[in-house]
Design a protein around this motif. Structure first.
Motif, PDB file in Angstrom:
ATOM      1  N   ASP A  73     -25.990  -9.474  -8.685  1.00  0.00           N
ATOM      2  CA  ASP A  73     -27.427  -9.438  -8.480  1.00  0.00           C
ATOM      3  C   ASP A  73     -27.754  -9.249  -7.005  1.00  0.00           C
ATOM      4  O   ASP A  73     -28.607  -8.440  -6.640  1.00  0.00           O
ATOM      5  CB  ASP A  73     -28.047 -10.735  -9.008  1.00  0.00           C
ATOM      6  CG  ASP A  73     -29.549 -10.754  -8.821  1.00  0.00           C
ATOM      7  OD1 ASP A  73     -30.239  -9.964  -9.477  1.00  0.00           O
ATOM      8  OD2 ASP A  73     -30.035 -11.557  -7.997  1.00  0.00           O
ATOM      9  N   GLU A  74     -27.060  -9.991  -6.132  1.00  0.00           N
ATOM     10  CA  GLU A  74     -27.282  -9.838  -4.691  1.00  0.00           C
ATOM     11  C   GLU A  74     -26.888  -8.445  -4.228  1.00  0.00           C
ATOM     12  O   GLU A  74     -27.601  -7.801  -3.464  1.00  0.00           O
ATOM     13  CB  GLU A  74     -26.458 -10.907  -3.938  1.00  0.00           C
ATOM     14  CG  GLU A  74     -26.648 -10.890  -2.431  1.00  0.00           C
ATOM     15  CD  GLU A  74     -28.039 -11.324  -2.020  1.00  0.00           C
ATOM     16  OE1 GLU A  74     -28.466 -10.951  -0.916  1.00  0.00           O
ATOM     17  OE2 GLU A  74     -28.712 -12.019  -2.802  1.00  0.00           O
ATOM     18  N   GLU A  82     -24.378 -13.471 -10.299  1.00  0.00           N
ATOM     19  CA  GLU A  82     -25.154 -13.773  -9.100  1.00  0.00           C
ATOM     20  C   GLU A  82     -24.758 -12.862  -7.943  1.00  0.00           C
ATOM     21  O   GLU A  82     -25.610 -12.347  -7.222  1.00  0.00           O
ATOM     22  CB  GLU A  82     -24.951 -15.237  -8.714  1.00  0.00           C
ATOM     23  CG  GLU A  82     -25.810 -15.683  -7.543  1.00  0.00           C
ATOM     24  CD  GLU A  82     -25.683 -17.179  -7.281  1.00  0.00           C
ATOM     25  OE1 GLU A  82     -26.148 -17.627  -6.226  1.00  0.00           O
ATOM     26  OE2 GLU A  82     -25.114 -17.884  -8.137  1.00  0.00           O
ATOM     27  N   GLU A 131     -20.830 -16.243 -14.400  1.00  0.00           N
ATOM     28  CA  GLU A 131     -22.142 -16.566 -13.829  1.00  0.00           C
ATOM     29  C   GLU A 131     -22.175 -16.243 -12.344  1.00  0.00           C
ATOM     30  O   GLU A 131     -23.155 -15.682 -11.828  1.00  0.00           O
ATOM     31  CB  GLU A 131     -22.457 -18.048 -14.054  1.00  0.00           C
ATOM     32  CG  GLU A 131     -22.728 -18.396 -15.515  1.00  0.00           C
ATOM     33  CD  GLU A 131     -23.056 -19.860 -15.697  1.00  0.00           C
ATOM     34  OE1 GLU A 131     -22.999 -20.602 -14.701  1.00  0.00           O
ATOM     35  OE2 GLU A 131     -23.378 -20.261 -16.841  1.00  0.00           O
TER      36      GLU A 131
END
Length: 827
Positions: A174-175, A171, A167
């Motif tokens: 994604d950034e 994240e 997870e």
């Protein structure tokens, strides 16, 4: 025969029925308890305590999104808050602790897992977006479990940790990808700007092509006008040459006519003198002579007037050759200038056609360049970074080349347009062609009056020629009459001879005058025929000059438009080059080492290190405590299935009940000890299991074994056969609540409740620590097993006391009466 009665049968066989029902319930109790206790342990993980240690600090990314200042990223705090606040049933119950507290809790079994978020975790997570690819680092977590508490929890914690890492990785990715896509957006804007520049470049090239086409058309008109001007000036030169020849011929005739007129005037004067002399001597012919004298005076006067007119005509004709010569010279010069102008126009036309070809090629190149940019935008998402960079670099180089060509084309066009004041280019050519047109107009205006005057001169000369011919005829008749008169008048011989001489001179002069006037008439006729051609050439010259001026104006307009288009072309190519340069600068370039390192980091941005305290080498180590305690319980149970719990002789004796209990307990305890030692020997040397604390395991196994023997003895001594049934039920209850596989926290509440009261459960926990390592539950196991041992012996003692009391109150009932075999008594 008695009829069958169910109540009587139940009353008579009650104990037998109870035993049958109990035996029937054993499979149900075992299956139901074991299934219930293991119903859904993975969705009860929220009952397992776990610790989280957050040592992370916030970090600020080097790159930003949307051009805004970067905000600090604190993934450690975010993860801690998310885990602590989580209410999901498939996740641990997390509690934030310090590193020391978490370590102590893990070793004591208060928590079964510890998740450590190290310092620099957030900094490592955002490092992939930095300017130095080799500085990118993988963000690492660590999760620690204790196999001494439960080996299965280690596997569960590993799964939970992997999920948390995934997870976080999502994240972080994604950034990172958000920043990458923002970079792609910047590149797309730069390439779009480049595409706009390419479009502008294409529009400018099209405008340049249109302007160059207009320039070619204008220069074509200029060339046609120049050729027409050259033809007109050539015609004008030919006409002027013919006029010059006619004027020269006219001048020669006038000179001849003037000479004859002078001679005629002199002969007429001599004839007048002779006539005067003849008048004095010829009285008889006075009347006729008087008339002749009058006629001769009149002829002399007319001849004088004719001589004066011819003299004036000669004077006027004398100026005419000079003017015609100047006109011829001007026409010749105008012809040369027009020819040179036509050559210059041809040169300009050739240059303009070359410029038009270059502009067309540049338009084609920019159109292809615009198409390449559009193709790059349409296939952007399917290209790799290297392919994108390579194509944008090629586009940038092409744009730079186009920009250079456009700049050169603009400079060439500026030179072609030129400056009238500086005497260069089409501007100067236009001004000169305008002056040439004005000169041609003036020349045409000058030739037209000359043509009219020439016509008048021809008419006058023709009239003079006619009169001169008539005069010559009259004087010829006069000479003939005078000769006849001289023959008839002898007395007038001298005067007649003089008169004959004068009249002969007069006749010769008249003949000469007639010849000159004929020559004058022919020259004037030639002049009259040439002057229309001269006027036509001048008109054609004027029209050609006007066409030349219009073509020059069109050429200048087209050149100006071409210059504007090339300027726009240069601006568009610069915009294209700048946009492509910006696009190239926005695309990162990595070495192979940097690309490999960054790919490794971004593919796995977060990793988790899994550590097991007191790690065991195989799964069997984790289950061994569970199975060994179960084996010891079953061994104790089996002993009392085969032997009586009490020694009957001792029970009926006089020894204290406690002594009887201990003496009855001793055989089972010794056998239980032997069972445990044999079991540990086979486990250690037969199966190869190496406990972390073998002596401690032996000691605890001995205590566990004798305790289980004591408990089973107590059940059997106190309850008899139902005690053995209870021992069977105790097995399944302890198996279900021991937490032998999954932690007991994942079992239903009932099993968690009884877990703390049953001896086998403490033995399992302590055995784990002794096999794997650690000290969890060892002290509690010794204490609880001792309590159960003492309690069991106490119950056995109580059973002996109760037995003795019953024996004193009534006779003993033979075992056969109950229908149940009695275990063998150990003597």
């Amino acid at each position: 025969m008695r009829s069958f009665s169910l109540p009587d049968f139940v009353r008579t066989h009650r104990r037998t029925l109870i035993v049958i029902v109990g035996i029937m319930l054993i499979p149900l109790i075992y299956a139901g308890s074991l299934i219930w206790s293991n119903e859904d342990p993975t969705h009860r993980l929220d009952h397992i305590n776990a610790a989280i240690v957050n040592s992370d600090q916030a970090a600020t990314p080097e790159t930003t999104t949307d051009g805004e200042p970067a905000e600090p990223v604190d993934l450690g705090a975010t993860l801690t808050e998310k885990l602590v606040d989580s209410t999901e049933s498939n996740n641990f119950s997390w509690h934030e602790m310090s590193a020391e507290e978490a370590q102590s809790a893990l070793e004591s079994g208060q928590v079964l897992a510890v998740l450590d978020i190290p310092a620099g975790f957030s900094a490592a997570a955002v490092s992939a977006g930095g300017d130095e690819p080799l500085d990118a680092a993988i963000a690492r977590l660590s999760i620690t479990t204790n196999d001494g508490a439960n080996i299965i929890v280690g596997n569960i914690a590993s799964t939970v940790g992997t999920t948390v890492a995934d997870e976080l990785a999502a994240e972080v990715s994604d950034e990172y990808l958000r920043n990458v896509y923002v970079g792609f957006t910047d590149i797309h804007e730069s390439v779009s700007e480049a595409a706009d520049g390419a479009t502008e470049l294409n529009d400018g090239a099209e405008q340049a092509r249109t302007g160059s086409g207009e320039l070619v058309v204008g220069l074509g008109q200029l060339r046609e006008g120049g050729l027409a001007l050259a033809d007109g000036s050539a015609t004008l030169a030919d006409g002027a040459t013919q006029v010059d020849a006619g004027v020269q011929q006219l001048n020669t005739g006038l000179v001849t006519a003037n000479s004859g007129a002078q001679q005629l005037s002199s002969g007429a004067a001599d004839a007048n003198t002779g006539a005067q002399q003849l008048s004095a001597g010829a009285a008889s012919a006075n009347g006729g002579a008087q008339e002749l004298s009058t006629g001769l005076s009149t002829a002399s006067s007319g001849a004088q007037l004719l001589s004066d007119g011819l003299a004036e005509l000669s004077t006027a004709a004398t100026d005419l050759p000079g003017k015609v010569t100047a006109l011829t010279s001007g026409a010749t010069a105008l012809d040369s200038g027009a020819t040179a102008l036509a050559g210059g126009v041809d040169t300009a036309l050739t240059g303009a056609e070359t410029l038009n070809g270059g502009a067309s090629q540049l338009a084609s190149s920019t159109s292809e360049l615009s198409g390449d940019v559009d193709s790059l935008l349409s296939s952007w998402d399917t290209l790799s970074d290297e392919q994108r960079k390579e194509q944008i670099t090629q586009l940038s180089e092409s744009a730079e080349a186009a920009n250079t060509q456009a700049a050169g084309l603009s400079a060439g066009m500026t030179g072609l347009v030129g400056d009238a004041a500086a005497g260069t280019g089409l501007s100067f050519l236009q001004s000169k062609s305008t002056d040439l047109a004005a000169g041609a107009t003036q020349l045409s205006g000058s030739v037209a009056p000359l043509s009219g005057k020439a016509d008048e001169l021809v008419a006058a000369i023709s009239t003079a020629s006619t009169k001169s011919a008539e005069l010559a005829a009259g004087t010829s008749q006069l000479s003939s009459g005078a000769s006849t008169l001289a023959t008839g008048t002898q007395s007038l011989a001298d005067g007649a001879a003089t008169l004959a001489t004068g009249t002969q001179s007069l006749a010769d002069g008249a003949s000469t005058l007639a010849t000159g006037t004929q020559t004058l008439s022919a020259g004037a006729s030639t002049l009259a025929q040439s002057t229309p051609q001269l006027a036509s050439g001048a008109t054609q010259l004027e029209q050609g000059a006007t066409t030349l001026a219009d073509g020059t104006a069109d050429a200048e307009s087209g050149g100006t438009e071409l210059n504007d288009g090339i300027t726009q072309l240069a601006d568009g190519s610069k915009t294209l080059a700048d946009g492509l340069d910006d696009g190239v600068s926005d695309i990162p370039s990595y070495t192979d080492a940097q690309a490999d390192h960054l790919a490794g980091v971004t593919s796995t941005p977060v990793e988790i290190t899994k550590t097991r305290l007191n790690e065991v080498p195989a799964y069997g180590y984790g289950l061994a405590p569970y199975f060994m305690t179960l084996g010891l319980w079953v061994g104790a149970l089996a002993f009392y299935l085969m032997f009586a719990p009490l020694r009957e002789r001792l029970v009926l004796g006089r020894q204290p009940a406690i002594v009887v209990a201990l003496r009855s307990f001793a055989p089972g305890a010794m056998l239980g000890a032997a069972q445990s030692l044999l079991m540990l020997t086979i486990v250690r040397f037969g199966l190869g299991l190496e406990p972390a604390d073998m002596p401690g395991l032996v000691a605890l196994a001995l205590l566990t074994s004798v305790t289980f023997v004591a408990v089973n003895q107590a059940f059997n001594a106190l309850l008899g056969p139902p005690g053995r049934f209870l021992a069977l039920i105790m097995i399944v209850l302890q198996l279900s609540s021991a937490g032998g596989t999954y932690p007991v926290e994942t079992a239903p509440a009932f099993f968690q409740l009884i877990h703390s009261w049953l001896p086998l459960n403490y033995a399992v926990t302590a055995f784990r620590s002794l096999v794997a390592g650690g000290s969890i539950g060892i002290g509690e196991a010794y204490g609880m097993l001792t309590v159960w041992l003492v309690a069991a012996l106490a119950l056995t003692t109580l059973s002996i006391a109760l037995r003795r009391r019953r024996e004193r109150l009534k006779p003993a009932v033979a075992p056969a009466a109950a229908g149940i075999s009695e275990p063998v008594e150990i003597r």
